[in-house]
Design an enzyme around this catalytic site. Structure first.
Site, PDB file in Angstrom:
ATOM      1  N   CYS A 159       1.265  -1.830  -0.071  1.00 35.99           N
ATOM      2  CA  CYS A 159      -0.054   0.302  -0.626  1.00 35.99           C
ATOM      3  C   CYS A 159       0.787   0.929   0.099  1.00 35.99           C
ATOM      4  O   CYS A 159       1.995   1.277   0.664  1.00 35.99           O
ATOM      5  CB  CYS A 159      -0.802   0.034   0.659  1.00 35.99           C
ATOM      6  SG  CYS A 159      -2.011   1.578   1.414  1.00 35.99           S
ATOM      7  N   CYS A 162      -0.061   3.293   3.787  1.00 34.37           N
ATOM      8  CA  CYS A 162      -0.130   2.910   4.740  1.00 34.37           C
ATOM      9  C   CYS A 162       1.496   1.856   4.872  1.00 34.37           C
ATOM     10  O   CYS A 162       2.238   1.840   6.111  1.00 34.37           O
ATOM     11  CB  CYS A 162      -0.775   2.141   6.127  1.00 34.37           C
ATOM     12  SG  CYS A 162      -1.242   0.419   4.963  1.00 34.37           S
ATOM     13  N   CYS A 183      -4.450   0.084  -0.234  1.00 37.64           N
ATOM     14  CA  CYS A 183      -5.143  -0.750   0.586  1.00 37.64           C
ATOM     15  C   CYS A 183      -6.916   0.135   0.623  1.00 37.64           C
ATOM     16  O   CYS A 183      -7.046   0.993   0.863  1.00 37.64           O
ATOM     17  CB  CYS A 183      -4.709  -1.305   2.209  1.00 37.64           C
ATOM     18  SG  CYS A 183      -4.781  -0.353   2.878  1.00 37.64           S
ATOM     19  N   CYS A 271     -38.025  24.836   5.788  1.00 34.96           N
ATOM     20  CA  CYS A 271     -37.099  23.996   5.499  1.00 34.96           C
ATOM     21  C   CYS A 271     -37.857  23.574   4.958  1.00 34.96           C
ATOM     22  O   CYS A 271     -38.429  22.304   5.259  1.00 34.96           O
ATOM     23  CB  CYS A 271     -36.373  23.640   6.740  1.00 34.96           C
ATOM     24  SG  CYS A 271     -34.952  22.732   6.503  1.00 34.96           S
ATOM     25  N   CYS A 292     -38.464  42.640   7.194  1.00 37.36           N
ATOM     26  CA  CYS A 292     -36.569  42.595   7.801  1.00 37.36           C
ATOM     27  C   CYS A 292     -36.790  44.021   8.364  1.00 37.36           C
ATOM     28  O   CYS A 292     -35.741  43.871   8.719  1.00 37.36           O
ATOM     29  CB  CYS A 292     -36.410  42.314   6.956  1.00 37.36           C
ATOM     30  SG  CYS A 292     -36.607  40.763   5.436  1.00 37.36           S
ATOM     31  N   CYS A 334      -3.472  27.648   6.508  1.00 33.90           N
ATOM     32  CA  CYS A 334      -3.980  29.169   6.327  1.00 33.90           C
ATOM     33  C   CYS A 334      -4.513  30.002   6.927  1.00 33.90           C
ATOM     34  O   CYS A 334      -5.857  29.234   7.187  1.00 33.90           O
ATOM     35  CB  CYS A 334      -3.418  29.736   4.846  1.00 33.90           C
ATOM     36  SG  CYS A 334      -3.048  30.378   4.634  1.00 33.90           S
ATOM     37  N   CYS A 339     -15.876  28.890   3.317  1.00 32.90           N
ATOM     38  CA  CYS A 339     -16.736  28.498   4.364  1.00 32.90           C
ATOM     39  C   CYS A 339     -17.286  27.689   3.720  1.00 32.90           C
ATOM     40  O   CYS A 339     -16.910  27.754   2.296  1.00 32.90           O
ATOM     41  CB  CYS A 339     -17.761  29.746   4.654  1.00 32.90           C
ATOM     42  SG  CYS A 339     -19.152  29.455   5.268  1.00 32.90           S
TER      43      CYS A 339
END
Length: 398
Positions: A159, A162, A183, A271, A292, A334, A339
């Site tokens: 592999c 690993c 693997c 939703c 609003c 960094c 987002c």
């Protein structure tokens, strides 16, 4: 004498074929026999193939055991007249009574054979010629072959992740586009981490950007991980600028604002998962009986829960995305972060990407390194400014 001459008038004559074999395979003695009972036209009525696990047994003993088994079956089938087809001359002489066995084991088996023949009206030994086939031979071969275990050592692979060099070839996973091998366990862990991070699921090989597909990797994952990948695929189909998240803290489902606009009027949305109404403009739960602007006027200060979240964010040095308002924690890497809504900004000052000098564009630094380099950069600029000022003053008064 021809066999047809031995056939009783008006009575069906059956044929008994039997064959015993003994062979040595990989320092192990293998023995077995086959039996076939046929009609006048060699139409097969009964067959038997048996392997024998006895390292001391001889070929002659196996042959007589085969004959004994065949005669027993003939009696069980109610057969009265049968020809005993022999392809071994000594067996033929023993059955005919021409020869007398010397070994006690052979004598006992022959006594059993002759005892069973008494239950048959006629059982005529017939010597097969070389061009006559013995059907039981194939059954004897099958009986021995079933005991032979082909031991092919499994091919081992290494592999690349690993570095385990003792992995069977069937446990290795090959990335279709790049051909990189690793693997299955490493691939599974890599995909799980990528799903939890919300990152693109690429080849686990270092600096390889080949994308993995859920169809190709689905059999490696648990149902839970497959479901997460399926949801991630659906989320990625929503354009970044069209993404909206449910403000319900127990839900936070990602939705498409375009699709929601066709189901609702104004800025009120529901939703698709929890059903809670919310304002798509304010990104908060639905504010009943107020616009609003009125809502922002009536709620200039954060709620108690919002205050707690703000205090916790300050304590943990979390930052809030200016576009979708979600909290983000940077543990390493960094300070230019992306987002989940796709908006890129500076984790240190919150400015949009490219609008500040923090981090100096070095993606290989962690948070403390970025901050350290920023301070050094500011200090360097201050020193340069002082030096330039001194030079200008000297020139002015000289």
């Amino acid at each position: 004498m021809e066999e047809d001459d031995l056939k009783p008038a008006g009575k069906p004559l059956y044929r008994l074929y039997f064959k015993g074999l003994v062979t040595e395979e990989k320092e192990m003695l293998l023995a077995g026999f086959g039996v076939a009972i046929c009609g006048d036209k060699d139409d097969l009525l009964f067959d038997l193939k048996v392997s024998i696990h006895d390292p001391t047994i001889t070929l002659l003993e196996v042959e007589l055991i085969a004959l004994k088994s065949g005669l027993n079956q003939a009696v069980s089938l109610g057969i009265n007249h049968i020809s005993i087809c022999c392809d071994h001359e000594y067996i033929f002489e023993l059955v005919m009574g021409i020869s007398t066995p010397k070994q006690e084991s052979i004598a006992l088996l022959l006594r059993d054979v002759q005892g069973i023949r008494k239950y048959l009206t006629s059982s005529i030994p017939v010597m097969l010629t070389q061009n006559q086939s013995n059907l039981a031979y194939d059954f004897a071969i099958e009986a021995i072959s079933s005991e032979i275990i082909i031991d092919i050592p499994a091919q081992k692979e290494t592999c690349n992740i690993c570095l385990n060099d003792d992995i069977n070839a069937d446990q290795m996973f090959s990335v279709d586009k790049s051909g990189h091998m690793c693997c299955s366990e490493c691939v599974k862990r890599h995909i799980e981490v990528r799903l939890l991070e919300g990152s693109l699921i690429t080849c686990p090989h270092y600096r390889c950007n080949s994308l993995l597909t859920s169809v190709r990797c689905g059999n490696l994952l648990t149902p839970k991980l497959n479901k997460m990948w399926e949801q991630k695929t659906k989320d990625e189909l929503i354009p970044v600028m069209d993404r909206v998240y449910c403000p319900n803290p127990r839900c936070s489902t990602l939705m498409s604002e375009t699709e929601l606009s066709g189901l609702n009027i104004g800025v009120r949305r529901c939703c698709v998962k929890c059903g809670e109404p919310f304002c798509v403009k304010c990104k908060v739960s639905w504010h009943n009986n107020s616009s609003c602007d009125e809502y922002k006027t009536l709620h200039p200060n954060p709620t108690e829960n919002d205050g707690r979240l703000r205090d916790l964010a300050n304590e943990k040095s979390w930052r809030q995305c200016s576009k979708c308002k979600h909290m983000i924690e940077l543990s390493s890497g960094c300070i230019s972060v992306v987002c989940r809504c796709g908006h890129t900004f500076c984790y240190q000052c919150g400015a949009d990407a490219g609008d500040c000098f923090h981090g100096l564009g070095r993606d290989d630094l962690d948070l403390t390194q970025c901050c350290g380099s920023c301070c050094c950069f500011v200090f360097f600029l201050v020193i340069i400014a002082i030096v330039v000022t001194i030079i200008l003053l000297v020139r002015r008064f000289s």
